[in-house]
Structures are given as structure tokens and as C-alpha cells.
Enzyme design. Structure first.
Site, short mmCIF file in Angstrom:
data_model
loop_
_atom_site.label_atom_id
_atom_site.label_comp_id
_atom_site.label_asym_id
_atom_site.label_seq_id
_atom_site.Cartn_x
_atom_site.Cartn_y
_atom_site.Cartn_z
N GLU A 79 0.82 -1.21 0.00
CA GLU A 79 0.00 0.00 0.00
C GLU A 79 0.86 1.26 0.00
OE1 GLU A 79 -2.33 0.07 3.58
OE2 GLU A 79 -3.62 1.66 2.85
N LYS A 175 -10.78 0.43 -1.50
CA LYS A 175 -10.77 0.13 -0.07
C LYS A 175 -12.07 0.54 0.62
CE LYS A 175 -7.65 0.80 3.90
NZ LYS A 175 -6.54 1.67 4.36
N CYS A 207 -4.99 -3.49 3.91
CA CYS A 207 -4.60 -2.99 5.24
C CYS A 207 -5.67 -3.08 6.31
CB CYS A 207 -4.05 -1.57 5.11
SG CYS A 207 -2.96 -1.13 6.48
C1 LIG Z 1 -2.64 3.20 -2.03
O1 LIG Z 1 -1.66 4.10 -2.40
C2 LIG Z 1 -2.07 5.42 -2.25
C3 LIG Z 1 -1.03 6.30 -2.87
O2 LIG Z 1 0.22 6.11 -2.33
C4 LIG Z 1 -2.31 5.75 -0.80
O3 LIG Z 1 -2.71 7.08 -0.61
C5 LIG Z 1 -3.36 4.82 -0.31
O4 LIG Z 1 -3.54 4.96 1.05
C6 LIG Z 1 -3.01 3.40 -0.63
N1 LIG Z 1 -4.11 2.58 -0.36
C7 LIG Z 1 -4.04 1.33 -0.21
C8 LIG Z 1 -5.25 0.64 0.10
O5 LIG Z 1 -3.01 0.76 -0.29
#
Ligand SMILES: *[C@@H]1O[C@H](CO)[C@@H](O)[C@H](O)[C@H]1NC(C)=O
Ligand SMILES: *[C@@H]1O[C@H](CO)[C@@H](O)[C@H](O)[C@H]1NC(C)=O
Ligand SMILES: *[C@@H]1O[C@H](CO)[C@@H](O)[C@H](O)[C@H]1NC(C)=O
Length: 539
Positions: A79, A175, A207
Site C-alpha cells: 500500500e 478500499k 490494510c
Molecule cells: C494506495 O496508495 C495510495 C497512494 O500512495 C495511498 O494514498 C493509499 O492509502 C493506498 N491505499 C491502499 C489501500 O493501499
């Protein structure tokens, strides 16, 4: 000149070798597939957004082209380590079967990094899972979502994207359980599932989702998914929810395969990747302190969910990149730990101990025998070595996370404390203090009855001084049907002098599936007034 042509020749040769080798992909007839998870440190400071994304994209591609990645069928990145909210990208809908690599950023609406990663998946013939910040035109969606659009008409999602071996976007997950982040949610929760040419069906989520029923647990119990991909930037919490500990617990409790890639930012508590095969434990795992890493961890994953036997003994590979892994890892502490009903264990005597501890209606028993140990863990920097005290604690109630989002949990376990006070539990001795336990647990058993519920996950939970969980060689976990409840027991099979945590962790999720819990009715009513599965309570 000559040098350049040699260089080109080598590149060509390498390219051909790569193609030949990469053609040995796993198939539906194989007993296993090969998965890689990337523990990845994002750049955070000193770069513009454009530089940051270019840096991350190049590093991703380098990993996908690396010799270590050669045999992998699927590679998962964590993530929050690619782009950010200043440069979100559109993501094609999986049903459109679009291959961004065959488009250019001038003629398509997709950002160049999505295109480049699609090309990297295609060139290296791998399934690739990435997480990014996605934008969507809000008005296009208005028919399905009555909530008001943002002023700029964009929805911004935290999104997992899956490319297949041709670089086609075959799955997209937005998400559901948003953490402390400014992101939109889909009106209805999404269940992201995709099939592969090696005969494995995956579900994936992100996550914080791991603590919740929707969509996470539902993928397993409702959709029958036995292989889970998990991307995270997990903030570890003592004593029960550090990253690897929870990943393994969750995989074991559900008896499913979990392929988990963690963002690497130890200074803010994030590290933890691994590949787990249900009640067979971890094939590989990484908890890494210090500065963090950009590293691929690969495992040959037996398709045990398809009835194929797991080769024994299992070859396990644990990263050991720092002598004291807690160095520099900033940790949360369970906000309810002071509310546990607990007793300090008097473990200096050699006589066996057994006792019972109750929290309202839930009671657990513990029995312990110890034996002296001379071992010393870590480096002693002149100061006297420390030792941990242990409390046996029981808890059944709602707990919150860093925001007001709740889980109804039931916990019975021992956990380490730096002194005799409750306030010192869930804390660690300073990283420069060696630990001299003085004794080992020779026998350790915890048992309890957990009321049945339609929404319940029972998990074995353990953690050692290196921040790894004990493996099935060391732990016996039993769940037996006892009518209205499950009789649960966790047993230590081999002496251990390096425990931080050992016990049973039950997640009753939003509490709506359980019959007679104080407070659950109120929670249930509050949840009903929100959309399904998402339970945000303001107390
Ligand atoms: C995915 O990546 C973005 C950009 O870096 C971030 O803002 C976000 O929290 C991430 N989300 C997940 C679910 O990984
Ligand atoms: C799998 O095995 C079957 C039966 O032997 C064979 O027909 C099929 O071509 C094989 N598939 C692959 C992808 O190897
Ligand atoms: C998306 O988030 C923005 C900013 O928080 C908000 O204004 C907008 O209403 C949200 N959109 C939807 C559909 O919920």
C-alpha cells in the site's frame, strides 16, 4: 561504440534468456505456484510528486525484472508506495479488459506509471498487484451513488489494481475500511476476486480491512475464497496486532493462503510482509527495522487449499536484517490493555501454576510450567540486561482503533510487561537493553469457551522477541464444537524463553452476529442505520 553494441547484445541476450526462463510459468496442473511479496520503502521527503512517482515506478520495474523475481507467477506490492493524492490516475474497469501498455499517456486518460507497470507485467509475463490512488469521475457514477459529489467532481479511492500476464487490468478493489486518510468509499462495498492461469482464485483487500467483516472475512466465508492478497502499510500494535503476527493469525484462523506485502516505514510503525499457508504457518516473513528496505521475498506456495499436501518439513525463510528488530519501529499499544482483567504471573518458582480469569461472561484458564534459561537476547550496551514480567489477561468488549471504528473482541492470553505494573504491559525494554529471560516456558496452555456467533474469527496469537509468530511446530491450536460455544485451546509444543505474547484472539467484528453481549445491541442498531457492514459508531 563497441562498448555500446556489446551492451545492447548483452541486453538482448538477457531479454531472450528472460523470455525463455519466464515461459516456465506455473500452470493449473502444478502442485504449487510461485509468489513474491515486496517489502517496499517509499520515498517521502525531498522529492517533487513527479520525481517521487518516477522513482517508485522505476524501483517497481527493477524488482519485476530482477533475477529473484524470475520464477514468480505473481508479485504483490504494498500500500501507499507508488503515487499520491496529488497525482491520482484513472483505472480501467476490469470488465473492459483494457491493456494500458498498448495505449500511450498522450492518447489515453491513464497516467504514465499505470501504463509502464502494465508493460512491466506484460514484458515479464507476471500477475502484478499494485496499490495506488485512483480518481473516478463522480458524475459518471451518480446513478448508483446518491451521496453528493466533491466540488471537483472526482472520487478519490485507495485502490488495488491487478494486471495479468498480458498487462491487462483484470481486477480493481477500492478500499472499504478507510483508515486515517482522505479517501472516498464506494457506495456498496466491493468484493474483488480474480482467477489466474495457474488455477488459483484470489480475493484481495487492503490494510485496515483486515480487522473487519466486510469485505475481508466475507470473501472467505461467503465467497469461498481460499487465497488472499493483502496490501498494507500496517501500523503494528502490541501485544496482539503487530503486522506479521496478525497476518499469520488471520491466515491460520481461516486456514487460507495469505500473500501479504507491507510498506516499509519502520519509523512510523510500518513493516511486515509474508506468505502464509493456513494452519501450516509462514513460508516467508519479514519484519524489518532500521531504515526499512525495498526487497522481494519469494516462496513456492503449495496449493494446499486444493487438497495438495504441503511438503514436509516446511522450508521457512524469515528475514533477519537487524539484530534487534524493534529498533526504530514505532509501535502502538492496545488502547484497552489497561481494562483487561489480569493477574501478574509469579514465574520464579519451579512449581506448576494454573489459574482462571474471567471478564464478565468469558472465562479462560491457564496452566504453566517453567524451566531455567541462561540465554541472553540482543546486545548489552553496558547496562544490566532486562527481563519481562508476564500478565495473564482476559478481555471481552469493543475496542477502537486510531479512529472511532470498533471491533468486538474476546482475548485470553499472556503478554509481556517491562515491570509489575499494568501500565508497563505492551511496552518494550529499550532497544539497547539485552533481555535475559531467566526462565523458559516449558509447558503453557490457555483454554476458554467462546460463544458461537455468525460473525466470528478465532485466531491463535503469538509473538516472540524478534516480532515473529511461533510456527505450527511450536504451537498446537484446537477449536472443538461445544454446543453453544467453541472450546478453544492453544498449547506450546516446545520450550520458549522469548515470548512477548501467547493466546487466543477472537474477533466478533461489529458484534451483530453474537447473541448476548452487553452493548452489542446498541452497536447493532447504530450499524443498521449505516450501509451494510460498515460500522462507524460515535460514542
Ligand atoms: C494506495 O496508495 C495510495 C497512494 O500512495 C495511498 O494514498 C493509499 O492509502 C493506498 N491505499 C491502499 C489501500 O493501499
Ligand atoms: C494439464 O493436464 C491436462 C491433462 O493431462 C492437459 O490436457 C493440459 O494440457 C494440461 N494443461 C497445462 C496448462 O499444462
Ligand atoms: C468524496 O470525498 C469528498 C471529500 O471528502 C467529499 O466532499 C465527497 O462528498 C465524497 N463523495 C462521495 C460520493 O461520498
Amino acid at each position: 561504440m563497441a562498448q555500446q553494441s556489446v551492451h545492447i547484445f548483452v541486453k538482448l541476450l538477457f531479454g531472450i534468456l528472460l523470455q525463455v526462463a519466464a515461459s516456465q510459468s506455473s500452470t493449473i496442473n502444478d502442485t504449487h505456484f510461485i509468489a513474491g511479496v515486496v517489502e517496499f520503502r517509499p520515498d517521502v521527503t525531498g522529492l517533487t510528486t513527479a520525481q517521487l512517482i518516477a522513482n517508485h515506478t522505476d524501483a517497481y520495474i527493477q524488482i519485476l525484472q530482477s533475477a529473484e523475481a524470475l520464477d514468480t507467477d505473481i508479485v504483490v506490492f504494498p500500500e501507499s508506495s507508488l503515487n499520491n493524492e496529488f497525482k491520482p490516475t484513472y483505472v480501467p474497469a476490469p470488465e473492459d479488459r483494457i491493456i494500458p501498455c498498448l495505449l500511450t499517456s498522450e492518447t489515453s486518460k491513464y497516467e504514465y506509471f499505470l501504463i509502464k507497470l502494465s508493460c512491466a507485467a506484460r514484458m515479464n509475463r507476471k500477475y502484478v498487484v499494485i496499490n495506488l490512488t485512483e480518481q473516478e469521475n463522480c458524475t459518471a457514477n451518480a446513478a448508483f451513488d446518491p451521496r453528493p459529489c466533491a466540488a471537483n467532481a472526482l472520487n478519490i479511492y485507495n485502490t488495488n489494481v491487478v494486471f495479468d500476464r498480458r498487462g491487462s487490468v483484470i481486477s480493481r478493489y477500492r478500499k472499504v475500511n478507510i483508515y486515517v486518510e482522505r479517501r472516498n468509499t464506494t457506495f456498496e462495498p466491493e468484493f474483488a476476486i480474480f482467477d489466474t492461469d495457474f488455477g488459483v482464485r484470489f480475493g484481495h483487500f487492503i490494510c485496515f480491512d483486515l480487522n473487519f467483516y466486510t469485505p475481508t472475512e466475507e470473501l472467505v466465508v461467503k465467497y469461498g475464497i481460499r487465497n488472499i492478497i493483502f496490501t498494507s502499510m500496517w501500523k503494528s500494535e502490541l501485544p496482539f496486532l503487530t503486522a506479521h503476527q496478525l497476518q499469520q493469525s488471520w491466515a491460520w484462523g481461516n486456514n487460507v493462503t495469505v500473500i501479504s506485502a507491507g510498506g516499509s516505514r519502520p519509523e512510523s510503525g510500518a513493516t511486515g510482509s509474508g506468505i502464509y499457508v493456513g494452519d501450516n504457518g509462514a513460508l516467508t516473513a519479514a519484519i524489518i527495522g532500521g531504515m526499512g528496505v525495498r526487497q522481494l521475498f519469494v516462496a513456492k506456495v503449495p496449493k494446499f487449499d486444493q487438497g495438495i499436501a504441503v511438503p514436509s518439513p516446511i522450508k521457512r525463510q524469515f528475514a533477519n536484517l537487524t539484530s534487534t528488530p524493534q529498533t526504530g519501529i514505532s509501535l502502538l499499544r492496545d488502547p484497552k490493555l489497561d481494562n483487561f482483567k489480569s493477574q501478574l504471573l509469579q514465574l520464579n518458582s519451579s512449581s506448576p501454576i494454573s489459574m482462571q480469569q474471567c471478564y464478565e461472561k468469558i472465562c479462560c484458564t491457564i496452566s504453566i510450567e517453567t524451566t531455567p534459561s541462561q540465554r541472553i537476547y540482543g546486545n548489552n550496551s553496558g547496562a544490566a540486561p532486562g527481563a519481562y514480567q508476564y500478565r495473564f489477561g482476559v478481555f471481552r468488549a469493543l475496542r477502537s482503533y486510531e479512529k472511532e471504528q470498533y471491533s468486538d473482541v474476546a482475548i485470553c492470553g499472556i503478554y509481556a510487561c517491562t515491570n509489575m505494573s499494568v501500565a508497563s504491559c505492551g511496552l518494550l525494554h529499550p532497544a539497547n537493553t539485552a533481555v535475559a529471560p531467566g526462565f523458559a516456558f516449558k509447558h503453557l496452555n490457555i483454554m476458554g469457551n467462546f460463544e458461537k456467533a455468525t460473525r466470528l474469527l478465532l485466531m491463535p496469537n503469538s509473538l516472540d522477541l524478534n516480532f515473529y509468530s511461533l510456527q505450527p511446530e511450536q504451537v498446537e491450536w484446537k477449536v472443538i464444537d461445544a454446543g453453544k460455544s467453541h472450546s478453544v485451546s492453544i498449547d506450546l509444543k516446545a520450550p520458549a524463553d522469548n515470548l512477548l505474547t501467547f493466546g487466543i484472539y477472537a474477533n466478533y467484528y461489529d458484534g451483530s452476529g453474537s447473541s448476548n453481549v452487553i452493548g452489542s445491541l446498541m452497536l447493532w442498531l447504530t450499524c443498521l442505520s449505516l450501509w451494510p457492514g460498515i460500522c462507524i459508531v460515535r460514542v
